[in-house]
Design an enzyme around this catalytic site. Structure first.
Site, short mmCIF file in Angstrom:
data_model
loop_
_atom_site.label_atom_id
_atom_site.label_comp_id
_atom_site.label_asym_id
_atom_site.label_seq_id
_atom_site.Cartn_x
_atom_site.Cartn_y
_atom_site.Cartn_z
N GLY A 139 64.63 18.94 54.23
CA GLY A 139 64.39 19.72 53.03
C GLY A 139 65.39 20.85 52.94
O GLY A 139 66.50 20.69 52.44
N ARG A 144 38.59 40.98 23.56
CA ARG A 144 37.35 40.72 24.28
C ARG A 144 36.58 42.02 24.52
O ARG A 144 37.16 43.01 25.00
CB ARG A 144 37.67 40.05 25.62
CG ARG A 144 36.50 39.91 26.57
CD ARG A 144 35.53 38.85 26.14
NE ARG A 144 34.63 38.49 27.24
CZ ARG A 144 33.52 37.78 27.08
NH1 ARG A 144 33.19 37.36 25.86
NH2 ARG A 144 32.77 37.48 28.12
N GLU A 203 64.34 24.24 44.90
CA GLU A 203 65.61 24.98 44.72
C GLU A 203 65.76 26.10 45.75
O GLU A 203 66.36 27.14 45.47
CB GLU A 203 65.74 25.53 43.30
CG GLU A 203 65.68 24.49 42.21
CD GLU A 203 66.78 23.44 42.32
OE1 GLU A 203 67.80 23.71 42.98
OE2 GLU A 203 66.61 22.35 41.73
#
Length: 387
Positions: free
Chosen positions: A131, A272, A367
Protein backbone atom coordinates in the site's frame (compact mmCIF):
# COMPACT_ATOMS: atom_id res chain seq x y z
CA UNK A 1 -0.82 36.26 -2.76
CA UNK A 2 -4.18 37.75 -3.77
CA UNK A 3 -7.05 36.17 -1.85
CA UNK A 4 -9.69 37.66 -4.13
CA UNK A 5 -11.15 35.78 -7.10
CA UNK A 6 -10.95 37.02 -10.65
CA UNK A 7 -14.08 37.32 -12.81
CA UNK A 8 -12.96 34.24 -14.73
CA UNK A 9 -12.52 32.22 -11.55
CA UNK A 10 -15.94 33.26 -10.26
CA UNK A 11 -17.49 32.35 -13.62
CA UNK A 12 -15.89 28.88 -13.49
CA UNK A 13 -17.17 28.39 -9.93
CA UNK A 14 -20.68 29.50 -10.88
CA UNK A 15 -20.75 27.33 -14.02
CA UNK A 16 -19.47 24.26 -12.21
CA UNK A 17 -21.78 24.77 -9.24
CA UNK A 18 -24.83 25.09 -11.51
CA UNK A 19 -23.82 21.92 -13.39
CA UNK A 20 -23.39 19.99 -10.15
CA UNK A 21 -26.75 21.13 -8.78
CA UNK A 22 -28.67 20.57 -12.02
CA UNK A 23 -26.99 17.48 -13.49
CA UNK A 24 -25.41 15.57 -10.59
CA UNK A 25 -27.45 16.15 -7.43
CA UNK A 26 -30.71 14.80 -8.97
CA UNK A 27 -29.08 11.37 -9.49
CA UNK A 28 -27.38 11.01 -6.11
CA UNK A 29 -30.24 9.14 -4.47
CA UNK A 30 -30.32 6.51 -7.23
CA UNK A 31 -26.58 5.90 -7.16
CA UNK A 32 -26.47 5.79 -3.36
CA UNK A 33 -29.44 3.42 -3.18
CA UNK A 34 -28.31 0.99 -5.89
CA UNK A 35 -24.55 1.37 -5.61
CA UNK A 36 -24.49 1.53 -9.41
CA UNK A 37 -23.83 4.34 -11.85
CA UNK A 38 -25.68 3.31 -14.99
CA UNK A 39 -23.54 3.37 -18.13
CA UNK A 40 -26.19 5.24 -20.13
CA UNK A 41 -26.44 7.89 -17.40
CA UNK A 42 -22.66 8.26 -17.28
CA UNK A 43 -22.52 8.80 -21.04
CA UNK A 44 -25.42 11.26 -20.96
CA UNK A 45 -23.87 13.44 -18.25
CA UNK A 46 -20.40 13.20 -19.81
CA UNK A 47 -21.80 14.56 -23.07
CA UNK A 48 -23.30 17.51 -21.21
CA UNK A 49 -20.02 18.09 -19.36
CA UNK A 50 -18.13 18.22 -22.67
CA UNK A 51 -20.66 20.69 -24.07
CA UNK A 52 -20.36 22.83 -20.93
CA UNK A 53 -16.55 22.90 -21.23
CA UNK A 54 -16.11 21.15 -17.89
CA UNK A 55 -14.67 17.86 -19.14
CA UNK A 56 -10.88 17.34 -18.90
CA UNK A 57 -10.54 20.81 -17.39
CA UNK A 58 -7.33 19.75 -15.64
CA UNK A 59 -5.45 19.42 -18.94
CA UNK A 60 -3.33 22.09 -20.71
CA UNK A 61 -4.83 23.99 -23.62
CA UNK A 62 -2.28 22.62 -26.09
CA UNK A 63 -3.76 19.13 -25.74
CA UNK A 64 -7.39 20.23 -25.69
CA UNK A 65 -7.93 20.97 -22.01
CA UNK A 66 -9.01 24.16 -20.27
CA UNK A 67 -5.48 25.21 -19.31
CA UNK A 68 -6.51 26.28 -15.81
CA UNK A 69 -3.88 27.37 -13.33
CA UNK A 70 -3.70 25.19 -10.23
CA UNK A 71 -5.74 27.46 -7.96
CA UNK A 72 -8.56 27.83 -10.49
CA UNK A 73 -8.54 24.10 -11.15
CA UNK A 74 -8.89 23.41 -7.42
CA UNK A 75 -11.79 25.85 -7.13
CA UNK A 76 -13.48 23.82 -9.87
CA UNK A 77 -12.63 20.56 -8.08
CA UNK A 78 -14.15 21.89 -4.87
CA UNK A 79 -17.52 22.41 -6.55
CA UNK A 80 -17.45 18.98 -8.19
CA UNK A 81 -16.50 17.41 -4.87
CA UNK A 82 -19.87 18.35 -3.36
CA UNK A 83 -21.57 15.60 -5.37
CA UNK A 84 -21.53 11.81 -5.12
CA UNK A 85 -18.02 10.70 -6.11
CA UNK A 86 -19.08 8.31 -8.88
CA UNK A 87 -21.15 11.02 -10.52
CA UNK A 88 -18.52 13.73 -10.49
CA UNK A 89 -15.49 11.54 -11.18
CA UNK A 90 -16.83 9.20 -13.85
CA UNK A 91 -19.17 11.68 -15.56
CA UNK A 92 -17.09 14.87 -15.43
CA UNK A 93 -13.80 13.05 -15.83
CA UNK A 94 -10.39 14.58 -15.41
CA UNK A 95 -7.98 12.25 -17.26
CA UNK A 96 -4.86 11.42 -15.28
CA UNK A 97 -2.30 14.14 -15.90
CA UNK A 98 0.35 11.43 -15.96
CA UNK A 99 -0.81 10.84 -19.55
CA UNK A 100 1.05 14.01 -20.48
CA UNK A 101 4.15 11.79 -20.35
CA UNK A 102 2.84 9.88 -23.39
CA UNK A 103 4.85 9.74 -26.61
CA UNK A 104 3.23 11.35 -29.68
CA UNK A 105 1.93 7.93 -30.76
CA UNK A 106 0.62 7.17 -27.27
CA UNK A 107 -1.10 10.54 -27.12
CA UNK A 108 -3.13 9.67 -30.21
CA UNK A 109 -4.16 6.34 -28.73
CA UNK A 110 -4.68 7.29 -25.07
CA UNK A 111 -4.42 10.97 -24.12
CA UNK A 112 -6.55 12.63 -26.77
CA UNK A 113 -9.40 10.07 -26.62
CA UNK A 114 -9.54 10.59 -22.84
CA UNK A 115 -9.78 14.34 -23.31
CA UNK A 116 -12.59 13.87 -25.86
CA UNK A 117 -14.53 11.59 -23.43
CA UNK A 118 -14.03 8.61 -25.74
CA UNK A 119 -11.89 6.68 -23.26
CA UNK A 120 -11.30 6.47 -19.50
CA UNK A 121 -8.08 5.61 -17.69
CA UNK A 122 -7.39 4.22 -14.23
CA UNK A 123 -4.27 4.04 -12.07
CA UNK A 124 -3.01 0.68 -10.79
CA UNK A 125 -0.38 0.87 -8.04
CA UNK A 126 -1.75 -0.74 -4.88
CA UNK A 127 -1.42 -4.48 -4.24
CA UNK A 128 -2.75 -6.78 -1.49
CA UNK A 129 0.67 -6.65 0.22
CA UNK A 130 1.78 -3.21 -0.96
CA UNK A 131 0.00 0.00 0.00
CA UNK A 132 2.00 2.95 1.31
CA UNK A 133 5.26 1.07 0.65
CA UNK A 134 5.09 0.90 -3.13
CA UNK A 135 8.65 -0.42 -3.38
CA UNK A 136 7.40 -3.66 -1.86
CA UNK A 137 5.13 -4.41 -4.82
CA UNK A 138 5.34 -7.96 -6.11
CA UNK A 139 3.84 -7.48 -9.57
CA UNK A 140 6.65 -7.59 -12.11
CA UNK A 141 7.37 -7.47 -15.81
CA UNK A 142 10.16 -9.51 -17.36
CA UNK A 143 11.79 -8.47 -20.63
CA UNK A 144 11.34 -11.06 -23.37
CA UNK A 145 12.79 -10.02 -26.70
CA UNK A 146 11.15 -6.74 -27.63
CA UNK A 147 8.25 -7.39 -25.26
CA UNK A 148 7.56 -7.42 -21.54
CA UNK A 149 5.56 -10.14 -19.78
CA UNK A 150 3.54 -8.91 -16.79
CA UNK A 151 2.49 -11.04 -13.80
CA UNK A 152 0.89 -10.07 -10.53
CA UNK A 153 -2.21 -8.62 -8.90
CA UNK A 154 -3.39 -5.08 -8.15
CA UNK A 155 -6.35 -4.25 -5.93
CA UNK A 156 -8.33 -1.23 -4.69
CA UNK A 157 -8.15 0.09 -8.27
CA UNK A 158 -10.76 2.83 -8.47
CA UNK A 159 -13.16 3.02 -11.45
CA UNK A 160 -11.34 0.23 -13.29
CA UNK A 161 -14.80 -1.08 -14.15
CA UNK A 162 -15.44 1.87 -16.47
CA UNK A 163 -11.84 2.37 -17.63
CA UNK A 164 -10.73 1.37 -21.12
CA UNK A 165 -7.09 0.98 -20.08
CA UNK A 166 -4.97 0.99 -16.96
CA UNK A 167 -1.73 2.75 -16.12
CA UNK A 168 0.04 -0.06 -14.28
CA UNK A 169 3.17 0.20 -12.14
CA UNK A 170 5.25 -2.99 -11.84
CA UNK A 171 8.79 -3.92 -10.87
CA UNK A 172 11.14 -4.42 -13.82
CA UNK A 173 14.42 -4.96 -11.99
CA UNK A 174 16.39 -3.89 -8.95
CA UNK A 175 19.53 -1.97 -8.08
CA UNK A 176 22.00 -1.96 -5.22
CA UNK A 177 21.88 0.98 -2.82
CA UNK A 178 23.65 1.68 0.51
CA UNK A 179 20.46 0.50 2.21
CA UNK A 180 20.21 -2.71 0.21
CA UNK A 181 18.50 -3.70 -3.00
CA UNK A 182 15.81 -1.39 -4.32
CA UNK A 183 13.19 -2.33 -6.89
CA UNK A 184 13.08 -0.44 -10.16
CA UNK A 185 9.55 0.43 -11.24
CA UNK A 186 8.14 0.93 -14.73
CA UNK A 187 4.71 2.23 -15.79
CA UNK A 188 2.82 0.44 -18.58
CA UNK A 189 -0.30 1.32 -20.55
CA UNK A 190 -2.47 -1.82 -20.63
CA UNK A 191 -5.66 -2.01 -22.68
CA UNK A 192 -8.67 -3.94 -21.51
CA UNK A 193 -8.97 -7.05 -23.63
CA UNK A 194 -5.22 -7.65 -23.71
CA UNK A 195 -4.65 -11.42 -23.30
CA UNK A 196 -3.61 -12.20 -19.74
CA UNK A 197 -5.24 -9.05 -18.30
CA UNK A 198 -8.37 -9.66 -16.22
CA UNK A 199 -10.51 -7.17 -14.28
CA UNK A 200 -12.49 -8.68 -11.41
CA UNK A 201 -15.04 -7.25 -9.02
CA UNK A 202 -13.42 -5.72 -5.97
CA UNK A 203 -14.57 -5.24 -2.39
CA UNK A 204 -17.79 -3.76 -1.07
CA UNK A 205 -16.94 -0.34 0.28
CA UNK A 206 -18.71 1.84 2.84
CA UNK A 207 -17.47 4.99 1.04
CA UNK A 208 -18.26 6.41 -2.41
CA UNK A 209 -21.06 4.13 -3.56
CA UNK A 210 -21.09 3.60 -7.31
CA UNK A 211 -17.40 4.49 -7.51
CA UNK A 212 -16.12 0.95 -7.56
CA UNK A 213 -12.75 -0.54 -6.70
CA UNK A 214 -11.64 -3.52 -8.74
CA UNK A 215 -9.00 -6.26 -8.74
CA UNK A 216 -6.62 -6.41 -11.71
CA UNK A 217 -4.83 -9.65 -12.48
CA UNK A 218 -1.94 -10.15 -14.91
CA UNK A 219 -1.11 -13.68 -15.98
CA UNK A 220 1.69 -13.76 -18.57
CA UNK A 221 0.29 -10.56 -20.04
CA UNK A 222 2.54 -9.74 -22.99
CA UNK A 223 3.09 -6.11 -23.97
CA UNK A 224 5.37 -4.51 -26.55
CA UNK A 225 7.92 -2.01 -25.25
CA UNK A 226 5.88 0.72 -26.96
CA UNK A 227 3.38 0.40 -24.08
CA UNK A 228 5.87 1.76 -21.55
CA UNK A 229 4.84 5.17 -20.21
CA UNK A 230 7.97 7.26 -19.82
CA UNK A 231 11.17 5.23 -19.58
CA UNK A 232 11.90 1.71 -18.40
CA UNK A 233 12.84 1.63 -14.69
CA UNK A 234 11.71 5.29 -14.38
CA UNK A 235 8.12 4.75 -13.23
CA UNK A 236 8.52 6.60 -9.96
CA UNK A 237 10.10 9.55 -11.72
CA UNK A 238 7.07 9.72 -14.00
CA UNK A 239 4.68 9.38 -11.07
CA UNK A 240 6.48 11.97 -8.97
CA UNK A 241 6.48 14.52 -11.77
CA UNK A 242 2.85 14.20 -12.76
CA UNK A 243 0.98 13.04 -9.64
CA UNK A 244 2.12 15.63 -7.11
CA UNK A 245 -1.06 17.69 -7.37
CA UNK A 246 -3.31 14.69 -6.67
CA UNK A 247 -3.17 15.38 -2.94
CA UNK A 248 -4.36 18.93 -3.60
CA UNK A 249 -7.22 17.55 -5.67
CA UNK A 250 -8.27 15.31 -2.77
CA UNK A 251 -8.07 18.29 -0.42
CA UNK A 252 -10.31 20.37 -2.67
CA UNK A 253 -13.02 17.76 -3.13
CA UNK A 254 -13.04 17.33 0.66
CA UNK A 255 -13.47 21.07 1.10
CA UNK A 256 -16.50 20.95 -1.18
CA UNK A 257 -18.21 18.24 0.84
CA UNK A 258 -17.31 19.94 4.12
CA UNK A 259 -18.83 23.19 2.88
CA UNK A 260 -22.01 21.37 1.85
CA UNK A 261 -22.31 19.67 5.25
CA UNK A 262 -21.69 22.94 7.09
CA UNK A 263 -24.36 24.66 4.99
CA UNK A 264 -26.91 22.05 6.04
CA UNK A 265 -25.90 22.37 9.69
CA UNK A 266 -26.22 26.18 9.67
CA UNK A 267 -29.65 26.08 8.00
CA UNK A 268 -30.93 23.44 10.41
CA UNK A 269 -29.60 25.29 13.46
CA UNK A 270 -31.39 28.45 12.32
CA UNK A 271 -34.72 26.66 11.73
CA UNK A 272 -35.00 23.86 14.27
CA UNK A 273 -36.60 24.90 17.55
CA UNK A 274 -36.30 23.23 20.94
CA UNK A 275 -37.15 24.64 24.35
CA UNK A 276 -38.78 27.66 22.71
CA UNK A 277 -35.93 28.89 20.51
CA UNK A 278 -33.76 27.99 17.53
CA UNK A 279 -31.13 25.45 18.53
CA UNK A 280 -28.46 27.70 17.00
CA UNK A 281 -28.94 30.04 19.95
CA UNK A 282 -27.65 27.40 22.34
CA UNK A 283 -23.90 27.50 22.85
CA UNK A 284 -23.75 23.74 22.54
CA UNK A 285 -24.69 24.18 18.88
CA UNK A 286 -23.46 27.68 18.04
CA UNK A 287 -19.93 26.96 19.25
CA UNK A 288 -19.86 23.82 17.12
CA UNK A 289 -20.76 25.92 14.07
CA UNK A 290 -18.04 28.44 14.92
CA UNK A 291 -15.39 25.72 15.20
CA UNK A 292 -16.57 24.05 11.99
CA UNK A 293 -16.38 27.32 10.05
CA UNK A 294 -12.95 28.18 11.49
CA UNK A 295 -11.46 24.77 10.69
CA UNK A 296 -12.89 24.82 7.17
CA UNK A 297 -11.37 28.25 6.58
CA UNK A 298 -7.98 27.05 7.84
CA UNK A 299 -8.07 24.01 5.54
CA UNK A 300 -9.07 26.14 2.58
CA UNK A 301 -6.29 28.65 3.18
CA UNK A 302 -3.70 25.86 3.43
CA UNK A 303 -4.95 24.40 0.14
CA UNK A 304 -5.04 27.74 -1.66
CA UNK A 305 -1.55 28.62 -0.51
CA UNK A 306 -0.23 25.26 -1.74
CA UNK A 307 -1.99 25.81 -5.09
CA UNK A 308 -0.47 29.28 -5.42
CA UNK A 309 3.00 27.95 -4.58
CA UNK A 310 2.49 25.09 -7.06
CA UNK A 311 2.02 27.63 -9.85
CA UNK A 312 5.01 29.64 -8.63
CA UNK A 313 7.19 26.54 -8.71
CA UNK A 314 7.93 26.80 -4.99
CA UNK A 315 5.57 24.20 -3.53
CA UNK A 316 7.07 21.52 -1.31
CA UNK A 317 5.95 17.99 -0.54
CA UNK A 318 5.09 19.18 2.96
CA UNK A 319 2.87 21.97 1.59
CA UNK A 320 0.76 19.46 -0.33
CA UNK A 321 0.73 16.97 2.53
CA UNK A 322 -0.44 19.64 4.98
CA UNK A 323 -3.30 20.59 2.68
CA UNK A 324 -4.37 16.99 2.17
CA UNK A 325 -4.05 16.10 5.85
CA UNK A 326 -5.91 19.16 7.13
CA UNK A 327 -8.74 19.03 4.59
CA UNK A 328 -9.44 15.32 5.06
CA UNK A 329 -9.47 15.54 8.84
CA UNK A 330 -11.59 18.70 8.81
CA UNK A 331 -14.11 16.99 6.55
CA UNK A 332 -14.40 14.12 9.02
CA UNK A 333 -14.95 16.52 11.90
CA UNK A 334 -17.52 18.68 10.10
CA UNK A 335 -19.46 15.69 8.79
CA UNK A 336 -19.66 14.22 12.29
CA UNK A 337 -20.66 17.50 13.95
CA UNK A 338 -23.25 18.24 11.25
CA UNK A 339 -24.92 14.92 12.03
CA UNK A 340 -24.78 15.66 15.76
CA UNK A 341 -26.51 19.00 15.20
CA UNK A 342 -29.25 17.30 13.18
CA UNK A 343 -29.69 14.56 15.75
CA UNK A 344 -31.31 11.38 14.47
CA UNK A 345 -32.37 13.08 11.25
CA UNK A 346 -28.72 13.48 10.31
CA UNK A 347 -28.41 9.73 9.85
CA UNK A 348 -31.37 9.43 7.51
CA UNK A 349 -30.71 9.17 3.79
CA UNK A 350 -33.16 12.00 3.06
CA UNK A 351 -30.15 14.23 3.71
CA UNK A 352 -26.65 13.90 2.19
CA UNK A 353 -24.97 14.04 5.61
CA UNK A 354 -24.76 10.30 6.28
CA UNK A 355 -23.20 9.85 2.83
CA UNK A 356 -20.70 12.65 3.40
CA UNK A 357 -19.88 11.11 6.80
CA UNK A 358 -19.28 7.67 5.25
CA UNK A 359 -17.37 9.03 2.29
CA UNK A 360 -15.11 11.11 4.55
CA UNK A 361 -13.54 8.01 6.06
CA UNK A 362 -11.64 6.87 2.99
CA UNK A 363 -10.09 10.29 2.39
CA UNK A 364 -7.67 9.79 5.30
CA UNK A 365 -6.46 6.55 3.70
CA UNK A 366 -6.19 6.82 -0.07
CA UNK A 367 -3.69 8.99 -1.93
CA UNK A 368 -1.42 8.61 1.11
CA UNK A 369 -2.68 7.91 4.63
CA UNK A 370 -2.73 10.61 7.28
CA UNK A 371 0.27 8.88 8.83
CA UNK A 372 2.21 9.10 5.57
CA UNK A 373 1.35 12.81 5.28
CA UNK A 374 2.65 13.42 8.79
CA UNK A 375 5.79 11.48 7.93
CA UNK A 376 6.38 13.69 4.87
CA UNK A 377 5.81 16.88 6.88
CA UNK A 378 8.07 15.85 9.77
CA UNK A 379 10.77 14.60 7.37
CA UNK A 380 10.90 18.02 5.73
CA UNK A 381 11.27 19.65 9.16
CA UNK A 382 14.03 17.34 10.38
CA UNK A 383 16.17 16.69 7.30
CA UNK A 384 17.85 20.13 7.26
CA UNK A 385 19.10 19.32 10.78
CA UNK A 386 20.45 15.95 9.75
CA UNK A 387 17.83 14.04 11.70
Amino acid sequence: MNFGLSEEQQMIIDTTRAFVENELFPHEAEVERTGVLRHDLMKEISKKAVEAGLYAANMPEDVGGAGLDTLTWLLYEKELGKANYALHWNCVARPSNILLACTPEQREKYLFPCIRAEKHDCQAMTEPGSGSDLRSMKAFAKADGGDYVLNGTKHFISHADVADFAIVWVATGEEDTPRGKKKLITAFLVDKGTPGFTVREGYRNVSHRGYNNMILEFDDCRLPASQILGEVHKGFEVAGKWLGATRLQVASTCLGRAERALGHAISYAAERKQFGQQIGKFQGVSFKLADMAMELKAAELLTREAAWKYDQGSVTEADMSMAKLKATEVLAMIADEAIQIHGGMGLMDELPLERIWRDARVERIWEGTSEIQRHIISRELLRPLGA
